[in-house]
Design a protein around this motif. Structure first.
Motif, short mmCIF file in Angstrom:
data_model
loop_
_atom_site.label_atom_id
_atom_site.label_comp_id
_atom_site.label_asym_id
_atom_site.label_seq_id
_atom_site.Cartn_x
_atom_site.Cartn_y
_atom_site.Cartn_z
N CYS B 72 0.83 -1.79 -0.46
CA CYS B 72 0.09 0.29 0.05
C CYS B 72 0.75 0.72 -0.10
CB CYS B 72 -0.48 0.03 1.30
SG CYS B 72 -1.96 1.34 1.56
N TRP B 73 1.76 1.48 1.15
CA TRP B 73 2.97 2.63 0.65
C TRP B 73 3.33 3.00 -0.62
CZ3 TRP B 73 5.74 0.82 6.34
CH2 TRP B 73 4.86 1.29 6.86
N LEU B 74 3.94 1.71 -1.11
CA LEU B 74 4.48 1.40 -2.20
C LEU B 74 3.27 1.89 -3.61
CD1 LEU B 74 7.46 0.89 -3.40
CD2 LEU B 74 6.05 -1.15 -4.42
N ALA B 75 2.36 1.48 -3.60
CA ALA B 75 1.61 2.05 -4.33
C ALA B 75 1.41 3.83 -4.46
CB ALA B 75 0.10 1.25 -4.18
N THR B 76 1.23 4.21 -3.07
CA THR B 76 1.02 5.74 -2.42
C THR B 76 2.30 6.17 -3.24
OG1 THR B 76 -0.61 5.19 -0.34
CG2 THR B 76 1.25 7.08 -0.57
N LEU B 77 2.93 6.07 -2.83
CA LEU B 77 4.73 6.83 -3.11
C LEU B 77 4.66 6.53 -5.23
CD1 LEU B 77 7.63 4.81 -1.36
CD2 LEU B 77 6.33 7.61 -1.31
N LEU B 78 3.91 5.32 -5.65
CA LEU B 78 4.29 5.16 -7.01
C LEU B 78 3.12 6.52 -7.75
CD1 LEU B 78 3.85 1.60 -8.18
CD2 LEU B 78 4.90 3.64 -8.62
N ILE B 79 1.44 6.75 -6.72
CA ILE B 79 0.53 7.39 -7.46
C ILE B 79 1.88 8.66 -7.40
CG2 ILE B 79 -1.69 8.77 -6.57
CD1 ILE B 79 -2.22 6.10 -5.78
N VAL B 80 2.00 9.02 -6.06
CA VAL B 80 2.19 10.89 -6.18
C VAL B 80 3.65 11.06 -6.67
CG1 VAL B 80 3.77 12.10 -4.35
CG2 VAL B 80 1.88 10.41 -3.34
N SER B 81 4.81 9.77 -7.23
CA SER B 81 5.33 10.03 -8.04
C SER B 81 5.03 10.39 -9.36
CB SER B 81 6.64 9.18 -8.05
OG SER B 81 7.15 8.24 -6.29
N LEU B 82 4.08 9.10 -9.90
CA LEU B 82 3.36 9.73 -11.54
C LEU B 82 3.43 11.22 -11.22
CD1 LEU B 82 2.06 8.41 -14.13
CD2 LEU B 82 -0.01 8.02 -11.97
N PHE B 83 2.38 12.08 -10.04
CA PHE B 83 2.11 12.80 -10.29
C PHE B 83 2.65 14.00 -10.23
CE2 PHE B 83 -2.52 11.56 -9.32
CZ PHE B 83 -2.94 12.34 -9.95
N LEU B 84 3.96 13.94 -9.37
CA LEU B 84 4.94 14.88 -9.00
C LEU B 84 5.89 14.54 -10.68
CD1 LEU B 84 6.49 14.24 -5.57
CD2 LEU B 84 5.30 15.96 -6.81
N THR B 85 5.93 13.74 -10.87
CA THR B 85 6.58 13.29 -12.62
C THR B 85 5.72 13.95 -13.72
OG1 THR B 85 7.43 11.27 -12.09
CG2 THR B 85 7.76 11.68 -14.00
N ALA B 86 4.30 14.04 -13.80
CA ALA B 86 3.59 14.51 -14.81
C ALA B 86 4.11 15.72 -14.48
CB ALA B 86 2.08 14.30 -14.56
N ARG B 87 4.16 16.53 -13.74
CA ARG B 87 4.39 18.04 -13.21
C ARG B 87 5.75 17.94 -13.64
NH1 ARG B 87 0.18 20.70 -10.39
NH2 ARG B 87 1.73 22.34 -9.95
N VAL B 88 6.97 17.50 -13.23
CA VAL B 88 8.31 17.85 -14.04
C VAL B 88 8.08 18.29 -15.21
CG1 VAL B 88 10.48 17.19 -14.01
CG2 VAL B 88 9.07 17.21 -11.59
N PHE B 89 6.78 17.45 -15.93
CA PHE B 89 7.58 17.21 -16.64
C PHE B 89 7.05 18.41 -17.76
CE2 PHE B 89 9.44 12.77 -17.12
CZ PHE B 89 9.60 12.62 -18.16
N ALA B 90 5.23 18.97 -16.97
CA ALA B 90 4.71 20.29 -17.26
C ALA B 90 5.60 20.87 -17.51
CB ALA B 90 3.69 19.92 -16.47
N ALA B 91 6.89 21.06 -16.02
CA ALA B 91 7.02 22.50 -15.52
C ALA B 91 8.42 22.54 -16.48
CB ALA B 91 8.21 22.46 -14.06
N PHE B 92 8.83 21.43 -17.80
CA PHE B 92 9.69 21.61 -19.11
C PHE B 92 9.11 21.46 -20.08
CE2 PHE B 92 12.26 19.16 -16.16
CZ PHE B 92 13.88 19.89 -16.11
N GLY B 93 7.96 21.96 -20.10
CA GLY B 93 7.18 22.03 -21.20
C GLY B 93 6.44 20.97 -21.72
#
Lengths: 247, 307
Positions: B72-93
């Protein structure tokens, strides 16, 4: 019931940890994902609402412009109809005037032609009457009548008011229908003397067509005391009298 | 900084790709090479067995950490990581990943907003959307190849799987169902006030002295209350049963058939996980909508007004 749940793995501390984990995840997701996303959705919604409002305004403008165009078109059509109506009325008036003028001119021409024709007919009638009278007189004039006509012509010449200042240029021409005797020629000389105050030089011409009487020509002045002259005078008077009667 | 929307096509900088490649390589090598040397991998001869109770790996301050909780913690980390990654990508345009994530979430937002109106749409969407993602991640992560085969020695000396899908732990399902049930009641009280409580405790006729009708009404209210509790259990066992059945199915098929036969069942499990997540979130929103006004609303009518 709790025992049954425990057989399925229910464990209160785990339940609490799962709940806390879910709460933390919810808070984190709200912070990093949902809140920015909802802000974007609201911004897009507002932009879409603004765009739709602008679209509605544009549509209203188009409708208003269409209505204005229709009104202008209707006004233009009414104005065109008014212009056409006025032009039609003016054309009818001008046509009527032109027709009336044409009719008047035609009537005038017809009247003029009628007068001319009538005058011509009158003239021809008078001429025919004079010719008939001339023919009758030509047959009826005998020597005695000729002498009477000569005497009448001499009186008429003597009574004529001729300007005595008329220069006597050339010869005086005396014309009669028959040859004159010496006495008659002497009488003519006397008549001329009473007319001019002297015996002018004169020549005598015989022209039977004058029917009777005398004609004295001095330059441009003609003293016509012949029957033919009377007939011509009668013809002129007839024409004038008929013309005045027809008018 | 304004970004221009693009089709979903990730064009990350080389550094980002390099980090992602290294990470995947580490995971792959760890799963295939390193982890088997660290953990015990039972062979076929050991037989197959499945327990509904998750296995305790170790404890922290007296609180047991089970393999499902770890997952469950791993899944939680994956969810948060996914959104953070998406935001990082978005920050790069590069908006493709963020857009791909946001499209279904926005669809769920509009679904929730249409159900309950603007007043509680945001908190309800936040909680139910998180539940959807949480269930989805826990259902899908259990299909990863290194779930199940890796065994470790637990604190009690027994050999237990290191990771196990949290969907097969009734505590996770019950936690979500209880949270949903409590929040539905909270939204009802928040929107309707005492009128919502009166739905379960109908005492008006009793105060008027009409005892027979009052008794019937009171009994109906008790049934309503009982129904709310049953709803929590229904929530729990629907989710628990579906995800656990899938895990058992994969385990059984994997034991009796080669891997090629199991692969379609993995796809089926992915579908079931997505459907169950969507059903849970949708029912959560529908129950909340029923609690605040019994009717779906698209306007700004106050939630307290019963139509």
């Amino acid at each position: 019931m709790i025992d049954g749940l425990e057989q399925l793995g229910f464990h209160l501390p785990s339940l609490i940890i799962y709940s806390i984990n879910f709460a933390i995840l919810t808070a984190v997701l709200y912070a990093i994902a949902f809140r920015p996303m909802l802000a974007g959705i609201r911004r897009r919604t507002e932009e879409r609402a603004q765009a739709e409002a602008l679209l509605r305004e544009a549509e209203a403008d188009v409708v208003a412009q269409h209505a204005t165009s229709l009104a202008a078109l209707a006004e233009a059509r009414a104005e065109a109809a008014s212009i056409i109506d006025a032009a039609m009325r003016q054309a009818r008036t001008e046509t009527r005037d032109a027709v009336e003028r044409g009719l008047a001119q035609a009537e005038a021409r017809s009247a003029s032609d009628l007068h001319a024709q009538r005058d011509r007919v009158h003239a021809e009638g008078a001429a025919l009457a004079v010719a008939a009278a001339e023919r009758v007189l030509r047959q009826a004039l005998g020597p005695e009548t000729q002498q009477a006509l000569l005497a009448s012509a001499l009186r008429e010449i003597a009574e004529t008011n001729v300007d005595v200042t008329v220069p006597l240029q050339g010869l005086i021409s005396v014309t009669s229908a028959v040859a004159l005797t010496v006495e008659e020629w002497s009488a003519v000389g006397d008549a001329l003397r009473s007319l001019f105050g002297t015996y002018p030089a004169a020549v005598h011409h015989v022209r039977p067509e004058v029917l009777g009487g005398l004609t004295v020509e001095v330059g441009d002045t003609v003293i016509d005391a012949t029957v033919l002259g009377k007939l011509h005078q009668l013809q002129a008077e007839l024409e004038q009298a008929e013309s005045e009667t027809s008018d | 900084m304004a970004h221009t929307a693009r089709p979903f096509r990730v064009r990350a900088p080389i550094a980002v790709w390099a980090v992602a490649a290294v990470g995947l390589a580490v995971i792959g090598v760890g799963a295939q090479v390193i982890l088997p040397s660290m953990f015990e991998i039972p062979g076929r001869g050991d037989g197959v067995g499945f327990s509904l109770i998750s296995n305790e790996l170790f404890s922290i301050a007296g609180v047991p950490v089970t393999n499902t909780l770890l997952s469950c913690w791993l899944a939680t980390l994956l969810i948060v990581s996914l959104f953070l990654t998406a935001r990082v990508f978005a920050a790069f345009g590069h908006l493709g990943l963020l857009t791909a994530i946001e499209v279904p979430i926005e669809a769920f937002w509009r679904f929730v907003q249409g159900l309950v109106g603007p007043k509680i749409a945001t908190p309800l969407f936040t909680i139910s959307g998180s539940a959807v993602l949480f269930i989805l991640a826990n259902a899908w992560i259990g299909s990863l190849p290194f779930y199940g085969p890796l065994y470790v020695t637990a604190s009690d000396g027994t050999s237990v799987p290191l990771l196990r899908g949290a969907g097969s732990d009734i505590n996770m399902s019950l936690a979500l169902a209880l949270s949903a049930g409590i929040l539905v009641q909270f939204f009802g009280v928040y929107s309707l006030g005492l009128a919502y409580v009166e739905r379960f405790f109908r005492v008006r006729l009793l105060l008027k002295g009409r005892m027979i009708a009052a008794s019937a009404e009171f009994l109906a209210g008790i049934f309503e209350l009982f129904l709310e509790m049953i709803r929590v259990l229904s929530f729990t066992f629907r989710l628990f049963g579906s995800l656990t059945a899938g895990e058992v199915l994969i385990l059984a098929i994997g034991f009796i058939a080669p891997l090629a036969v199991v692969v379609p069942f993995y796809g089926l499990e992915l579908l079931i996980g997505a459907v169950q997540a969507w059903i849970f979130g949708s029912l959560f929103a529908v129950f909340a909508a029923a609690a605040i006004g019994f009717e779906s609303r698209d306007d700004d009518t106050p939630p307290g007004a019963i139509q």
